[in-house]
Design an enzyme around this catalytic site. Sequence first.
Site, PDB file in Angstrom:
ATOM      1  N   ASN A 176      15.370  -4.047 114.709  1.00 30.60           N
ATOM      2  CA  ASN A 176      13.982  -3.564 114.836  1.00 30.60           C
ATOM      3  C   ASN A 176      13.922  -2.154 115.440  1.00 30.60           C
ATOM      4  OD1 ASN A 176      14.208  -3.870 117.615  1.00 30.60           O
ATOM      5  ND2 ASN A 176      13.148  -5.843 117.664  1.00 30.60           N
ATOM      6  N   SER A 197      52.377 -17.264 130.946  1.00 33.93           N
ATOM      7  CA  SER A 197      52.190 -17.064 132.388  1.00 33.93           C
ATOM      8  C   SER A 197      51.323 -18.147 133.011  1.00 33.93           C
ATOM      9  CB  SER A 197      51.534 -15.705 132.659  1.00 33.93           C
ATOM     10  OG  SER A 197      52.456 -14.656 132.466  1.00 33.93           O
ATOM     11  N   GLU A 237      38.714 -12.066 127.245  1.00 34.26           N
ATOM     12  CA  GLU A 237      38.336 -13.103 128.212  1.00 34.26           C
ATOM     13  C   GLU A 237      36.869 -13.496 128.087  1.00 34.26           C
ATOM     14  OE1 GLU A 237      39.845 -10.215 128.989  1.00 34.26           O
ATOM     15  OE2 GLU A 237      41.848 -10.778 129.695  1.00 34.26           O
ATOM     16  N   PHE A 247      41.862 -11.553 135.964  1.00 33.94           N
ATOM     17  CA  PHE A 247      41.139 -11.217 134.733  1.00 33.94           C
ATOM     18  C   PHE A 247      39.960 -12.158 134.464  1.00 33.94           C
ATOM     19  CE2 PHE A 247      45.586  -9.590 133.749  1.00 33.94           C
ATOM     20  CZ  PHE A 247      45.337  -8.399 134.396  1.00 33.94           C
TER      21      PHE A 247
END
Lengths: 620, 620
Positions: A185, A343, A364, A389
């Site tokens: 818009n 990890s 993430e 993170f």
Amino acid sequence: MTQTYALDQETAAKLARLAQQLRVDSVRSSSAAGSGHPTSSLSAADLMAVLLARYLRYDFAHPDAPGNDHLIFSKGHASPLLYAMFKAAGAITDDELLTFRRLGSRLEGHPTPRLPWVDVATGSLGQGLPIGVGLALTGKQLDRLPYHVWVLCGDSEMAEGSMWEAIEQAGFSGLDNLTAIIDVNRLGQRGPTRHGWDTSAYAQRLAAFGWNAIEIDGHDIAAIDRAYAQARVTLRQPTAIVARTRKGRGVSAVEDAEGWHGKPVPDAKEAIRELGGLRDERVQVRHPEPGLRPHVFPSGELRLPEYQPGDKVATRTAFGHALAAVGTARSKVVVLDGEVADSTRTEFFAHAHPDRFFEFYIAEQQMVAAAVGMQVRGWAPFATTFAAFMSRAFDFIRMAAISRATIRLAGSHAGVSIGQDGPSQMGLEDMAALRTIYGSTVLYPCDANQTAALTATMADLTGISYLRTTRADMPVIYRPGEEFPVGGSRVLRSSENDQVTIVAAGITVHEALAATDRLAGDGIAARVIDAYSVKPIDTAAIRQAAADTGHVLTVEDHWPQGGLGDAVLETLAVPSGPLPVVVKLAVRDMPASATPAEQLDAAGIDAAAIVAQVAELAGR
Amino acid sequence: MTQTYALDQETAAKLARLAQQLRVDSVRSSSAAGSGHPTSSLSAADLMAVLLARYLRYDFAHPDAPGNDHLIFSKGHASPLLYAMFKAAGAITDDELLTFRRLGSRLEGHPTPRLPWVDVATGSLGQGLPIGVGLALTGKQLDRLPYHVWVLCGDSEMAEGSMWEAIEQAGFSGLDNLTAIIDVNRLGQRGPTRHGWDTSAYAQRLAAFGWNAIEIDGHDIAAIDRAYAQARVTLRQPTAIVARTRKGRGVSAVEDAEGWHGKPVPDAKEAIRELGGLRDERVQVRHPEPGLRPHVFPSGELRLPEYQPGDKVATRTAFGHALAAVGTARSKVVVLDGEVADSTRTEFFAHAHPDRFFEFYIAEQQMVAAAVGMQVRGWAPFATTFAAFMSRAFDFIRMAAISRATIRLAGSHAGVSIGQDGPSQMGLEDMAALRTIYGSTVLYPCDANQTAALTATMADLTGISYLRTTRADMPVIYRPGEEFPVGGSRVLRSSENDQVTIVAAGITVHEALAATDRLAGDGIAARVIDAYSVKPIDTAAIRQAAADTGHVLTVEDHWPQGGLGDAVLETLAVPSGPLPVVVKLAVRDMPASATPAEQLDAAGIDAAAIVAQVAELAGR
């Protein structure tokens, strides 16, 4: 009206009238409220009218029906339009429509799942599409049902990186059960958007990411219908309908005008007249095919890994093994990871349950959004990355709480004890961030058996729970099978002569134990509490210990603000009487690279620092 | 070697030898450290050798020289390669190179500005490019200098949405002074990336966003050279060099092999032999043109807006006017906003100083990253959005602290008092998030004159500072020109008979004052402290008041964790003696839509709630 017939003129006219009704109701509810976003609703009314009447498959009487489509307003501020649709579908009354934004109303300024037909809260832009991707993945890979996910997006929110994480994921996964409807818009809150009405700017970007992008006039009912029909039959690609629209469409006082974002129209009566007056048409929304049942994965027995006291195991490793075991026992458990499964150790789950493991690469925000999407359909997601993170997805976690979502997060590599990689990889604000999330549970285990038990417990928690794990190997101190209830703690050293209580969690438990042993040699008795449940914290045990010993020392591998120390202070701050002396040891200087032991020493949270502080508190 | 000559065979051979030296040194430093990311360094060594020797313009003796190019390792884990470049350029010795990742070394696991040639910390992937965009914008619009910004990116981090915020911004702004070098080595931490060696996947996406995308073999010295030459001469477009490379290139034991991310090579001696042995070539890096000076905007006098006590003004509005005034006085001040300038009131600055106002649309990560980039060159950025949406950039704020960046953030629409828009728009975790940032300052003014003063003060602060502003109009209680030092507070009500101290900030100050007036009628005296400096908090004043009154009540428009209440508790927790009774009033239930007054009432943080709690503490 069904989608098997082509759109004749009469049907088109009927849809146009429905769109006008949605507009009128958007004007009415926001004018009654004295606030809200009618102009952002008016632009998308034609798009939503056609969807509601001809393409959405949804049983409003049974919002949890497995075969229902999912409709997400990523531009959540267009809530007047959504509620107008609910009224047109017969889900809410006109009276309730007019409670919009009032105290106690379910019709909040931005949609939340307090309404049973709303899957997730929106209002922080750029989140609806990533959540929709999670739902579309759920449809394909978990439920294995033919429901379709429709997401109404604003053009402004296309600037959010999270949209492109979602667009990349959806294109890569070929999510042909997902349609993004982009309401171009031209006007954002503050003024013109970056690309204005250049729908090709959006379409070329989407196409580059593998989407089927269709540019249309968003007020052309026939064009809208053709686009949806194409979206429904397109295979192996998600579809984006890039619709050029006019903000405030149909109300000349505000149409395509700046300065009217988030405000009622100036003259509701005149606007309603201009829109053709009050209508009360009902739409018979098509139901999903009957009898659809979600796929069920096999489930087995829970056999948590067991570790022998004295063994040295990283809690992240125990988490990974426990998660695989929980996945075997509970077939609803799914795991999402951000390209660090080696990890976080979710690779063990990935190997054991490849169909329920989702790789989101380094995205993430999309990972957490997908977890929120998956739990809408009753799956039990664990989303994992480095604790540091998780901060990338903080707004998504915040919004997940407003969605009343049940998701589990696990952050590895917490604290300075990761060592040489340095501060960018150290989660040092994760407890503060997760503790301040509404209704959250924050767990921080110190050994492998405790980790396994807490991982299993998390599968049963509601709301947002967070498990903090450690990179380094640490000695096992609990026996297999011991229980660690949420809100509990463990007293690991205790005597009648304790002069100080040390409250620790995770890696600092081991430092506290070492310190206590040294202090005992000097004739100083200290109590050690393992506060593995940081939120809720074990108020009773900590208050009792504080009363017994008069001094409390907290030790945490985290910045001083918002973590374990503050949790302890809060629980000790009671109106019934004065607090004991409380001292917080925490990370107070910016770390650099060093070995884990050097890091704990430099931060002043190792056994030596504890010994010194306890001795001072004990008056030695 | 200079870029004016085409690349002959001899030059190419010399560059190849330099690349091998960078590889050898990457192997040596990481093997000496016993950790680090040599394989991620080896893939990009040819790319960086050609850049260093032929295209980078940088005076290593004068890292602050205005004309210097900027080189950012967005893939910060390739730090061994960066440090090898520094050695080749003569900036560090071989001895220092071998201190990599040791306690006390400047050569951290991921680069930080402890090294004068490093502009910003990286290591959280997806941040270097957005920061580079900020620097490129600075070169174009602020410094107006011909420096070039080179950003080495990993292929894995292309999954981060923040990269696409940056790519969109750079394409839109036509930043031909920016080159992204994408090291497509196919392997992430955990295994293959989403697109593997499909460099065209990246190139087509980048091209769709308006970039000049060049696909090359990243080990072909001549091709690399041609790509840089083209990047240098391309106008009105940023260039991306999408380079197909092999992770671990040159060391057969690890080349293009999985399982070698973030680990030293297995046999350093053999690897060095395979790479051609030790070399110690020095590169004479070309200096920037001499005499380059940054553009200076005119500056004038500071004339802060003044408000009369009793007037009703929103602090966000006072902030906007003050910011415009500060911008007039200080020509280094720049403002960045996320498409909400009408709400944050930075529109006043935008009108007054359009050349120093930057619209980032709804891309909060890019906005904060750009602020970090701009402060590298000495500009004084204020970045603003709703307090709630600062959460979107939390990882960027965290990393800004590791960058030792000086940036100013202002979040509007804090707390439940925004009213009808509902919880998605309410900043309720912003103080917790910002307080836990290393070295941060958190300010929360309660009236317009205080806001103006604190806005001016922020311009002089170092580190990360945060100003929390309120949507609602509030009465002016301070006189124009009053001073509000960081770390201070104001005692607004005080008598010898005070039985309770109320610590408030922002909107709750007014509730506390109203409560105190009502309590006085009941014969209960309460002290009121305006803790506008939430971090650092006024320890002396609060301790004194606590000692005087014995009871402390904190009142905050924020979740209970990590905000004002915890700041007060922390400052009262001293080893010298027990704490007084402390009670925290805060937002404890999920809000919905309601009027501002209803929200404060529902949250139990309004005057009535304060009256009730004070009366209870006072024993009535």
